[in-house]
Design a protein around this motif. Sequence first.
Motif, PDB file in Angstrom:
ATOM      1  N   THR A 159       3.583  -3.054   5.313  1.00 31.30           N
ATOM      2  CA  THR A 159       2.946  -3.720   4.182  1.00 31.30           C
ATOM      3  C   THR A 159       3.252  -2.978   2.888  1.00 31.30           C
ATOM      4  O   THR A 159       3.017  -1.762   2.790  1.00 31.30           O
ATOM      5  N   GLY A 160       3.746  -3.690   1.888  1.00 36.94           N
ATOM      6  CA  GLY A 160       4.084  -3.060   0.610  1.00 36.94           C
ATOM      7  C   GLY A 160       2.907  -2.945  -0.338  1.00 36.94           C
ATOM      8  O   GLY A 160       2.795  -1.962  -1.067  1.00 36.94           O
ATOM      9  N   ASP A 161       2.004  -3.927  -0.324  1.00 34.52           N
ATOM     10  CA  ASP A 161       0.880  -3.931  -1.257  1.00 34.52           C
ATOM     11  C   ASP A 161      -0.163  -2.894  -0.835  1.00 34.52           C
ATOM     12  O   ASP A 161      -0.683  -2.956   0.280  1.00 34.52           O
ATOM     13  N   PRO A 162      -0.513  -1.926  -1.703  1.00 34.78           N
ATOM     14  CA  PRO A 162      -1.438  -0.842  -1.301  1.00 34.78           C
ATOM     15  C   PRO A 162      -2.817  -1.345  -0.883  1.00 34.78           C
ATOM     16  O   PRO A 162      -3.385  -0.838   0.091  1.00 34.78           O
ATOM     17  N   ALA A 163      -3.366  -2.318  -1.610  1.00 31.32           N
ATOM     18  CA  ALA A 163      -4.700  -2.810  -1.268  1.00 31.32           C
ATOM     19  C   ALA A 163      -4.695  -3.490   0.096  1.00 31.32           C
ATOM     20  O   ALA A 163      -5.603  -3.289   0.914  1.00 31.32           O
ATOM     21  N   LEU A 164      -3.676  -4.304   0.359  1.00 31.62           N
ATOM     22  CA  LEU A 164      -3.582  -4.978   1.651  1.00 31.62           C
ATOM     23  C   LEU A 164      -3.324  -3.963   2.759  1.00 31.62           C
ATOM     24  O   LEU A 164      -3.878  -4.069   3.861  1.00 31.62           O
ATOM     25  N   ARG A 165      -2.496  -2.963   2.451  1.00 30.63           N
ATOM     26  CA  ARG A 165      -2.241  -1.918   3.445  1.00 30.63           C
ATOM     27  C   ARG A 165      -3.535  -1.176   3.787  1.00 30.63           C
ATOM     28  O   ARG A 165      -3.816  -0.893   4.953  1.00 30.63           O
ATOM     29  N   ALA A 166      -4.343  -0.876   2.783  1.00 31.17           N
ATOM     30  CA  ALA A 166      -5.604  -0.178   3.022  1.00 31.17           C
ATOM     31  C   ALA A 166      -6.543  -1.021   3.878  1.00 31.17           C
ATOM     32  O   ALA A 166      -7.215  -0.503   4.775  1.00 31.17           O
ATOM     33  N   ARG A 167      -6.596  -2.323   3.597  1.00 34.44           N
ATOM     34  CA  ARG A 167      -7.470  -3.187   4.398  1.00 34.44           C
ATOM     35  C   ARG A 167      -7.041  -3.195   5.853  1.00 34.44           C
ATOM     36  O   ARG A 167      -7.866  -3.122   6.767  1.00 34.44           O
ATOM     37  N   ARG A 168      -5.733  -3.277   6.096  1.00 32.70           N
ATOM     38  CA  ARG A 168      -5.247  -3.292   7.476  1.00 32.70           C
ATOM     39  C   ARG A 168      -5.464  -1.952   8.166  1.00 32.70           C
ATOM     40  O   ARG A 168      -5.823  -1.888   9.341  1.00 32.70           O
ATOM     41  N   SER A 227      -7.696   9.621  11.818  1.00 36.16           N
ATOM     42  CA  SER A 227      -6.481   9.687  10.990  1.00 36.16           C
ATOM     43  C   SER A 227      -6.235   8.368  10.272  1.00 36.16           C
ATOM     44  O   SER A 227      -5.803   8.350   9.110  1.00 36.16           O
ATOM     45  N   LEU A 228      -6.524   7.242  10.930  1.00 35.43           N
ATOM     46  CA  LEU A 228      -6.343   5.942  10.286  1.00 35.43           C
ATOM     47  C   LEU A 228      -7.325   5.757   9.130  1.00 35.43           C
ATOM     48  O   LEU A 228      -6.969   5.218   8.071  1.00 35.43           O
ATOM     49  N   ALA A 229      -8.567   6.209   9.328  1.00 38.11           N
ATOM     50  CA  ALA A 229      -9.557   6.099   8.248  1.00 38.11           C
ATOM     51  C   ALA A 229      -9.144   6.941   7.042  1.00 38.11           C
ATOM     52  O   ALA A 229      -9.298   6.520   5.892  1.00 38.11           O
ATOM     53  N   GLU A 230      -8.624   8.129   7.311  1.00 35.20           N
ATOM     54  CA  GLU A 230      -8.174   8.975   6.198  1.00 35.20           C
ATOM     55  C   GLU A 230      -7.012   8.329   5.452  1.00 35.20           C
ATOM     56  O   GLU A 230      -6.948   8.356   4.212  1.00 35.20           O
ATOM     57  N   ALA A 231      -6.088   7.729   6.191  1.00 37.28           N
ATOM     58  CA  ALA A 231      -4.946   7.067   5.550  1.00 37.28           C
ATOM     59  C   ALA A 231      -5.415   5.875   4.722  1.00 37.28           C
ATOM     60  O   ALA A 231      -4.934   5.644   3.610  1.00 37.28           O
ATOM     61  N   ALA A 232      -6.370   5.110   5.251  1.00 35.73           N
ATOM     62  CA  ALA A 232      -6.886   3.963   4.501  1.00 35.73           C
ATOM     63  C   ALA A 232      -7.595   4.421   3.231  1.00 35.73           C
ATOM     64  O   ALA A 232      -7.485   3.782   2.178  1.00 35.73           O
ATOM     65  N   GLY A 233      -8.325   5.516   3.326  1.00 34.13           N
ATOM     66  CA  GLY A 233      -9.042   6.027   2.166  1.00 34.13           C
ATOM     67  C   GLY A 233      -8.119   6.422   1.033  1.00 34.13           C
ATOM     68  O   GLY A 233      -8.489   6.303  -0.152  1.00 34.13           O
ATOM     69  N   ARG A 234      -6.934   6.873   1.364  1.00 40.20           N
ATOM     70  CA  ARG A 234      -5.976   7.266   0.317  1.00 40.20           C
ATOM     71  C   ARG A 234      -5.422   6.056  -0.421  1.00 40.20           C
ATOM     72  O   ARG A 234      -4.922   6.176  -1.547  1.00 40.20           O
ATOM     73  N   ASP A 235      -5.513   4.872   0.199  1.00 36.54           N
ATOM     74  CA  ASP A 235      -4.886   3.680  -0.370  1.00 36.54           C
ATOM     75  C   ASP A 235      -5.862   2.727  -1.044  1.00 36.54           C
ATOM     76  O   ASP A 235      -5.435   1.704  -1.586  1.00 36.54           O
ATOM     77  N   ARG A 263     -14.508   1.914   0.962  1.00 35.33           N
ATOM     78  CA  ARG A 263     -14.656   3.368   1.062  1.00 35.33           C
ATOM     79  C   ARG A 263     -15.958   3.732   1.790  1.00 35.33           C
ATOM     80  O   ARG A 263     -15.998   4.674   2.587  1.00 35.33           O
ATOM     81  N   ALA A 264     -17.011   2.955   1.536  1.00 40.40           N
ATOM     82  CA  ALA A 264     -18.286   3.218   2.211  1.00 40.40           C
ATOM     83  C   ALA A 264     -18.153   2.980   3.712  1.00 40.40           C
ATOM     84  O   ALA A 264     -18.636   3.778   4.533  1.00 40.40           O
ATOM     85  N   ARG A 265     -17.495   1.898   4.080  1.00 41.93           N
ATOM     86  CA  ARG A 265     -17.335   1.613   5.517  1.00 41.93           C
ATOM     87  C   ARG A 265     -16.441   2.658   6.176  1.00 41.93           C
ATOM     88  O   ARG A 265     -16.673   3.033   7.339  1.00 41.93           O
ATOM     89  N   LEU A 266     -15.428   3.122   5.462  1.00 40.75           N
ATOM     90  CA  LEU A 266     -14.577   4.172   6.028  1.00 40.75           C
ATOM     91  C   LEU A 266     -15.356   5.466   6.198  1.00 40.75           C
ATOM     92  O   LEU A 266     -15.171   6.194   7.191  1.00 40.75           O
TER      93      LEU A 266
END
Length: 916
Positions: A393-402, A421-429, A436-439
């Motif tokens: 996924t190229g779009d950062p917001a969509l990548r973070a959601r996934r 590790s996935l939650a940390e990666a999503a938080g960066r995006d 962020r609260a759910r993560l």
Amino acid sequence: MAVEERTTLHGRAVEQAALDALLEAAAAGRSGVLVVRGEPGIGKTALLEYARDRARGTHGTAVVTTTGIETEAEIPFASLHLLLHPVLDRVDSLPAPQAAALRAAFGTGPGSSDDQLMVGLAVLSLLSELAADAPLLCLVDDAHWLDHASARALLFAARRLQAEGIALVLGARTGFDPSGLPELRLTGLDPDSSARLLADRSPRLGPPLRRRIMEESAGNPLALLELARTDGDAHGPEPLALPHRIQQAYGARIAELSAGARTALLVAAAEDDGDLDAILRAAARLGAGPGALGEAERAGLVRVDAGRVRFVHPLMRGAVFRADSYEARPAAHRALADVLREQPDRRAWHLAAAATGPDEEVAAALERAADRALARHGHAGTAAALERSAALTGDPALRARRLAAAAQAAADAGLTPRAKSLAEAAGRDTADPRTRARLQALRARTAFADGDPGTAHDLLLGAADTMAGTAGESPGEARVAAGMMLVDAARNAWQLGDTARLRAAADRLATLRPRPEDGLGPAVAAVTGAAVFLEAGPALALPALRTLVADGRRNRSGAPALRVNAAFVAGLVGDFDAGREISAAVAADCRARGDLGWLPLAHLTLAASELYLGRFRDAEATAVEGLRAAADTGQPHRAGYLQGMLAWILAVRGDQAGSAELAARCHDHFDATGIANSLAWAEWALALADLGQGRFAEALDRLDAAQAGPVRRQIQSVYFAPDRVEAAARLARPADEPLAAFTEWADASGLAWADAVLHRCRALVEPDWATAHALFSRAVRRHAESGRPWEAARTRLLFGERLRRERHKTEARLQLAAALDTFERLGAVPWADRARAELRAAGATAPLPDRATDTLARLSPQELQIVRLAATGMTNREIAAQLFLSPKTVSYHLYRAFPKLNVSSRAQLAGLGLTD
């Protein structure tokens, strides 16, 4: 490996004997499991094939098999489908919830359960059906590559195999988690066996090369055979790691094939199901002729059977990938994607494997595959598909959601490190506050799973603050989400006995100002009441908590979380009948719906209620079943609590060694996590063992020390206060502090049983005989109004001891005889022995106990559960579904229980008073 190459196994006599014993047991109707573990090439597959041949040739045993496939490990239930595919026509014979769960897992029916472990029960039942007419051998090779959903279901079934006549053998590499199942660890062959294997398979090897091969292979059978196939000049002076060396040997054999055969092999290596038709069509698209795969088979690199292509060894697949150019692999995957258009999940994975950069079309296809996996409760497969989708996924917001959705799915699958590790990666995006609260809440969940409830609590407070701050949009949704985060934070604080943290959660809940439509009222009341209980004492807390229990008793259809919460609060207020009623209803509902994830907590509160009510055998059976469910669902904190209760029960029975062993596990759990509730049970159990043996000083010292530590914030400290009073009175020490603590709670509770125990405590420390007699008499009368036989018998014992010392032997004998009768019924051996000794001292004849006459005591916890359900008229199939067993196991336990109960039919069970 060709058939003629596995006719003889060198150096595996011990392992073959173990498999023979497993098959013989299955032929006799007993089930067994064995995990054959070892490094690549060590002979796992050969042993599984030995078991298959022995089963078919000697025991007349039916055989079903499956193999974990590396490239298929992210597709939920793929391996299980391969195992059960030949017998799926029998699914209709299963109980309806199990059949529905299995159909949902295989994508042939709608989802029917929130917990994929119901699929495990369906597997158990289906395998039991297959074994109805003849023994069954179930072989699972390369179990380390099973998809997570299949592995979980199979291990669930494996832990419950008992009397079905099933032998389950799993071959796996080192690193596979066998979940406590019996293991057979393979090591290299000894030099003599290695020499015989080489002489048998490669008789023309010269002595120098033979010695070199034996040295470098370290007894690995595959290395011996493959290195013997190569040119001796290829053996350089430097030894290489075995798997690489074997792959190097395979590479040399692959290089001898034609270009078309190498292409066909590459497509077969890329294809995740061994589908012969798909492989041939895809290979043809890449220019491989119709005979290309046959050339590879003749070279001994693959086997083609029943429309499937299988490599002779998993390392061969890797060797094929390494033997071809990087550019050739995406082409193979694209060709397979083209021929698999009717299988969208597999097609999506092949397209992803062919992608070399961001590709939204492929990413969206993988997200749709993830949705289908989630509908089948394949959480691990969902996480894998979403993680790969995010990578494309190229779009950062969509990548973070996934990535956030992948993290949630990984946590639901119990894959804690991956979820983290996935939650940390999503938080960066992401910059979205709700995401962020759910993560952050997800990170709290993984912290709790890692044994750090303090960090989990603090993360949840922060997540709730962030979520509450987003109330501008969908305020009700944000309020409810923040409220549930705070409830979880409060639960962590309670388990830690941390008053400050509990108050922080309660204050934030109050600040949220939840509305009736939010449905948070009961949870808020429980958290606030618990905080008041710890801070201000029971007088202020118990009235509100009693209202919550009453609401929970009336609400028979609410969410399991809120109903179990009410059952837990019932323990705080001492209403154990309500706690038992609520917990039993929740457990029954969970079984009916297949919500196995909630069963450990429901069994925990149910077992506690049964224990406090003096129903020790019921409590033991419930706790044992709860422990099994906790193991199935990966809930070590619940397991620690249940082990503590079992330690307490064993202490009452006089099994000091068993009690001490379980208590030690609880101490280890506390040392690792800081969770104090299991520690409270452990300390109480050890003190109770001392008290039963007359070691009053040891009992008092232990309970006083527990009260001075983290246990003081647990409800058990209220309930063991009378034991502290008794031990102190025996030693003529002051008992003011424990007496005051129990007085405060008993007065606030308003319960007859608490009043009875309070009068007993006052009588123990009362020096004036007339006053003490009145207090004891009042206690006995109040016990008659309230039940709780354990406490009533202890009161009568202490009253009888005091009566004897005051020389009222006739009255003493009445109290002591009643106490003895109750202790014998409860199986409280040390207390029964004390009562018997006091009876003799009071001049009564007290014969030695004939405990063999206690029919219920002869039953195991599982037998007790089964006969009680059978006494209600339930069939074996219904009982099996209720207890997550196979019908054959139910029949086996009934067969064992009938002679113990002196009955010969189910109809006679109803007259034994087994139910209430």
